[in-house]
Design a protein around this motif. Structure first.
Motif, PDB file in Angstrom:
ATOM      1  N   ALA A   1       5.234 -48.911  -6.446  1.00 36.69           N
ATOM      2  CA  ALA A   1       5.427 -50.322  -6.777  1.00 36.69           C
ATOM      3  C   ALA A   1       5.871 -50.490  -8.234  1.00 36.69           C
ATOM      4  CB  ALA A   1       4.145 -51.113  -6.520  1.00 36.69           C
TER       5      ALA A   1
ATOM      6  N   ASP B   1       8.492 -60.771  -2.417  1.00 32.80           N
ATOM      7  CA  ASP B   1       7.801 -60.191  -1.261  1.00 32.80           C
ATOM      8  C   ASP B   1       8.615 -59.039  -0.673  1.00 32.80           C
ATOM      9  OD1 ASP B   1       5.729 -62.007  -1.510  1.00 32.80           O
ATOM     10  OD2 ASP B   1       6.618 -63.433  -0.088  1.00 32.80           O
TER      11      ASP B   1
ATOM     12  N   ASP C   1       7.977 -55.957  -2.669  1.00 34.55           N
ATOM     13  CA  ASP C   1       6.692 -55.354  -2.317  1.00 34.55           C
ATOM     14  C   ASP C   1       6.775 -54.645  -0.971  1.00 34.55           C
ATOM     15  OD1 ASP C   1       5.755 -56.417  -4.678  1.00 34.55           O
ATOM     16  OD2 ASP C   1       4.801 -58.155  -3.725  1.00 34.55           O
TER      17      ASP C   1
END
Length: 176
Positions: free
Chosen positions: A17, A41, A44
């Motif tokens: 990440a 999003d 991620d």
């Protein structure tokens, strides 16, 4: 899964990440919402998709990781990455994976600390991307009339510069 394996997996997921947050191309895509309002999003989710590669295949290498990064960038953000940045990120991820497997979390810790240090800073990226149709229109010229470049003649006479009419022609003035 043992406690050590859980810790290694969690740190590796964090490292992926953080590596993706370091990738300028992806950061630009997220900031400019090239993937829509859910761009963050998607970043991620992309991290999870990369981590999954390591559990789907025993034969993983930087080229496979790079291919996944490039695929997601094109599919989710409509970005074709033509520089070597995806490969550099994939090498970083591979190095982190090797380190985490031997309980060396130094790279993950460094990236996470860098993220925490930057978190208080506001990131501003100003990138203008033109679609092919916009470029074609610029090349062929615009049918719209150009806006007036100067104000009224009274304002023009007050200034010491030349007088330009509505069509853009400079009016010849007497020297008086």
């Amino acid at each position: 899964m043992s406690s050590t394996e859980n810790k290694q997996q969690a740190r590796f997921e964090l490292g992926v990440a953080m590596a993706l947050r370091e990738w300028d191309v992806l950061t630009t895509a997220v900031v400019n919402q090239w993937g829509g309002s859910e761009s963050a999003d998607k970043r991620d989710w992309m991290a999870g998709a990369v981590v999954d590669l390591f559990f789907e295949s025993s034969e993983i290498d930087a080229e496979l990781v790079e291919a996944r990064l490039l695929q997601v960038m094109e599919d989710e953000f409509d970005v074709v990455v033509e520089d070597e940045s995806a490969y550099e990120v994939s090498k970083l991820i591979m190095d982190m994976y090797s380190g985490v497997q031997s309980s060396d979390f130094s790279t993950v810790d460094r990236l996470y600390q860098k993220f925490l240090d930057r978190e208080g800073c506001e990131l501003k990226v100003d990138v203008k991307v033109q679609e092919d149709a916009e470029i074609d229109e610029e090349l062929s010229g615009s049918d719209e009339e150009a806006p007036a470049l100067v104000g009224s003649q009274n304002e023009q006479q007050q200034s010491t510069g030349p007088i330009v009419d509505e069509d853009g022609f400079t009016l010849v003035q007497s020297r008086k």
